[in-house]
Each structure stands twice: as structure tokens, then as C-alpha cells.
Design a protein around this motif. Structure first.
Motif, PDB file in Angstrom:
ATOM      1  N   GLU A  37       3.379  19.555 -24.967  1.00 20.09           N
ATOM      2  CA  GLU A  37       2.055  19.888 -24.418  1.00 20.09           C
ATOM      3  C   GLU A  37       1.246  18.635 -24.088  1.00 20.09           C
ATOM      4  OE1 GLU A  37      -0.295  23.029 -26.060  1.00 20.09           O
ATOM      5  OE2 GLU A  37       1.441  24.015 -26.951  1.00 20.09           O
ATOM      6  N   GLY A 238       0.000  26.276 -26.010  1.00 19.20           N
ATOM      7  CA  GLY A 238      -0.898  26.152 -24.857  1.00 19.20           C
ATOM      8  C   GLY A 238      -2.287  25.646 -25.183  1.00 19.20           C
ATOM      9  N   ASN A 239      -2.710  25.738 -26.454  1.00 25.13           N
ATOM     10  CA  ASN A 239      -4.081  25.325 -26.785  1.00 25.13           C
ATOM     11  C   ASN A 239      -4.293  23.827 -26.625  1.00 25.13           C
ATOM     12  OD1 ASN A 239      -5.152  27.813 -27.255  1.00 25.13           O
ATOM     13  ND2 ASN A 239      -5.400  27.590 -29.458  1.00 25.13           N
ATOM     14  N   SER A 241      -2.605  21.742 -24.634  1.00 26.39           N
ATOM     15  CA  SER A 241      -2.640  21.388 -23.206  1.00 26.39           C
ATOM     16  C   SER A 241      -3.914  21.905 -22.546  1.00 26.39           C
ATOM     17  CB  SER A 241      -1.385  21.866 -22.473  1.00 26.39           C
ATOM     18  OG  SER A 241      -1.150  23.219 -22.700  1.00 26.39           O
ATOM     19  N   ASP A 242      -4.425  23.069 -22.978  1.00 27.74           N
ATOM     20  CA  ASP A 242      -5.710  23.565 -22.458  1.00 27.74           C
ATOM     21  C   ASP A 242      -6.842  22.594 -22.792  1.00 27.74           C
ATOM     22  OD1 ASP A 242      -4.634  25.807 -21.347  1.00 27.74           O
ATOM     23  OD2 ASP A 242      -5.423  27.223 -22.822  1.00 27.74           O
ATOM     24  N   SER A 245      -6.604  19.501 -20.741  1.00 30.15           N
ATOM     25  CA  SER A 245      -6.923  19.704 -19.317  1.00 30.15           C
ATOM     26  C   SER A 245      -8.406  19.974 -19.094  1.00 30.15           C
ATOM     27  CB  SER A 245      -6.086  20.849 -18.739  1.00 30.15           C
ATOM     28  OG  SER A 245      -6.490  22.072 -19.329  1.00 30.15           O
ATOM     29  N   LYS A 247     -10.487  22.278 -20.868  1.00 34.19           N
ATOM     30  CA  LYS A 247     -11.055  23.572 -21.253  1.00 34.19           C
ATOM     31  C   LYS A 247     -11.740  23.454 -22.612  1.00 34.19           C
ATOM     32  CE  LYS A 247      -7.825  26.415 -18.648  1.00 34.19           C
ATOM     33  NZ  LYS A 247      -6.539  27.059 -18.701  1.00 34.19           N
ATOM     34  N   ILE A 249     -12.307  25.119 -25.930  1.00 31.09           N
ATOM     35  CA  ILE A 249     -11.706  26.209 -26.694  1.00 31.09           C
ATOM     36  C   ILE A 249     -12.108  26.107 -28.157  1.00 31.09           C
ATOM     37  CG2 ILE A 249      -9.731  26.584 -25.161  1.00 31.09           C
ATOM     38  CD1 ILE A 249      -8.062  24.821 -26.978  1.00 31.09           C
TER      39      ILE A 249
END
Length: 258
Positions: A37, A238-239, A241-242, A245, A247, A249
Motif C-alpha cells: 500500500e 486500503g486505509n 493507501s487512502d 492519497s 483522504k 479517514i
């Protein structure tokens, strides 16, 4: 060097180790997933990882939060170093130019708080496209001989000193949870007192203060740097990489809005 686009990512020891184990047990598949990730990230990145079962049981066994012990200090340092080597090797296998930075060799504490950390290597690593990887460690302490230095203390220290723009705390929780198990979207000085009641220590052996310790360190960071940190579940695919990027979260901590 332009520090303003530095991202600091903390990966909790409870995510990459079996924290309930009595001795160092790594979750290699999790470390590999996290490395994958991170591998797409282009910017300047500092990684700090927790010690999990490579540090906490050893500290407890030797009573290192209350007394100085040569053998215990060495055994704990060598154990967390072993985990750091696994993390760094896995990152490199994923194409990330990672290098280890052991706090024992570059940080001095005073009464369990960082007094100074030699940062020039870290700055040069970032300037030359490397990813420094630090970790919770035993460090020399001017008052105590040695003391435990948690990754949760390293992150805000480096964030302030290096003016990091984005801070992510990947834990084993979805964020900071309320009494009904829901994620609290934002914690700042206005609502901290009511939220403090929900925060308890970590479920397994944690010598560094659990979630309450994390939140307090990050609130202090936001006051000193006007930055916002995010606590999120690094165990969910995915968290990371989110977060990398851009985001927002999990739980935001600091002056920022959601």
C-alpha cells in the motif's frame, strides 16, 4: 530543504505483530500488505512503527518502566531492532527505498521524554529519496539511565521539528471510539474532556499509554504546529493507501475541521 510536504506514518505494533504473544511474533503477511500500500506513494515519507510483542512484554518482564537494567535494555533493543529489520526488508522488497533509523543511536531522553534527536541523517535521507523507518525503542536517558521511547512520542516530536504536513496513526481501531463503538470524527480541545471518558488503555500489554496516550500526544502536537493528525485502522486493506492519497479517514485530531 523544503520540509512542508513531509508525511509521517505510524504503524501500530498491534497491527504488525501479535501483541498478545509473550515474545516477538511478527505478522509478516500484514507487513507485506502494508508495504504494497505504501509502494505507490511519491512524496517524502517518514515511517515510525510500534514494537508490539517485540518490545512491550520485554519491558514488562524486566520492569524497565520503573528501573534501570542493563540486560533488559539490551534484550529489548535487540528485539525491536529485529522487527525493524523485517519491516525495512519488506519495504525494500516492495520497491520502497527504506533505511532503518534506531532511536537508541540518535535520541536522548530526559525522564522518559525526548530531550534531543539527531535529525540530520533523516533530513538527508528524505532529500535523497529514501524513506527513514524509526521504531519504538529503548533509549539513553539522562535521568533514568535508559527509558522506553514510544513511537507515539517520536511522531509528534518529528512532526514539530520537521514541520510535517500530514500525520497518520495506523492503529488496530477504526479511530477513536465512543461508548457505543462509533468512530468520533474530530477531537480537539473543545470536546476532549467529554471524550476522555471513552478512552482506556490498550487491550493487550501496552507500556506506552494506549489510545489515551496517543490522543494526548497528538492534541499537544496540534497546539504546537496547527496540524491535524488522523487515527485510523491500519489493519483494513486500503486505509493506508487512502490516507497517503490525501483522504481524511478515521478520527481527525487537532484544530482542523473534518
Amino acid at each position: 530543504m523544503d520540509n512542508n510536504n513531509i508525511t509521517i506514518l505510524k504503524i501500530g505494533g498491534s497491527v504488525i505483530t501479535d501483541k498478545s504473544a509473550d515474545d516477538g511474533t511478527a505478522r509478516l503477511s500484514e507487513i507485506e500488505r502494508i508495504a504494497a500500500e505504501i509502494s505507490g506513494f511519491e512524496g517524502k515519507l517518514i515511517i515510525v512503527h510500534g514494537a508490539g510483542s517485540f518490545g512491550h512484554p520485554q519491558v514488562k518482564r524486566f520492569g524497565l518502566t520503573g528501573k534501570f537494567d542493563h540486560e533488559g535494555s539490551i534484550i529489548t533493543h535487540m528485539s525491536v531492532r529485529k522487527l525493524n529489520t523485517m519491516v525495512v526488508e519488506t519495504l525494500n522488497s516492495a520497491g520502497i527505498n527504506a533505511l532503518p533509523v534506531h532511536p537508541m543511536a540518535c535520541a536522548i531522553s530526559s525522564n522518559s521524554r525526548i530531550k534531543s534527536m539527531f535529525r540530520e541523517q533523516i533530513e538527508e535521507m528524505l532529500a535523497n529519496g529514501f524513506v527513514p523507518v524509526l521504531h519504538g525503542d529503548m533509549v539513553m536517558d539522562t535521568d533514568l539511565g535508559t527509558s522506553v521511547l514510544s513511537g507515539d512520542q517520536i511522531v509528534p516530536y518529528l512532526a514539530i521539528q520537521m514541520k510535517a504536513s500530514r500525520i497518520g496513526i495506523g492503529s488496530a481501531e477504526e479511530g477513536v471510539l465512543d461508548d457505543k463503538g462509533g468512530v468520533i470524527p474530530l477531537i480537539n480541545n473543545e470536546n476532549f474532556d467529554e471524550i476522555k471518558a471513552y478512552l482506556s488503555g490498550s487491550a493487550n500489554t501496552d507500556v506506552t499509554g494506549g489510545m489515551l496516550g496517543k490522543v494526548l500526544e497528538l492534541l499537544e502536537l496540534s497546539e504546537q504546529s496547527n496540524s491535524t493528525s488522523y487515527i485510523f485502522n491500519a489493519g483494513n486493506t486500503g486505509n493506508i493507501s487512502d490516507f497517503l492519497s490525501g483522504k481524511n479517514i478515521g478520527t481527525a485530531i487537532g484544530a482542523g475541521t473534518i
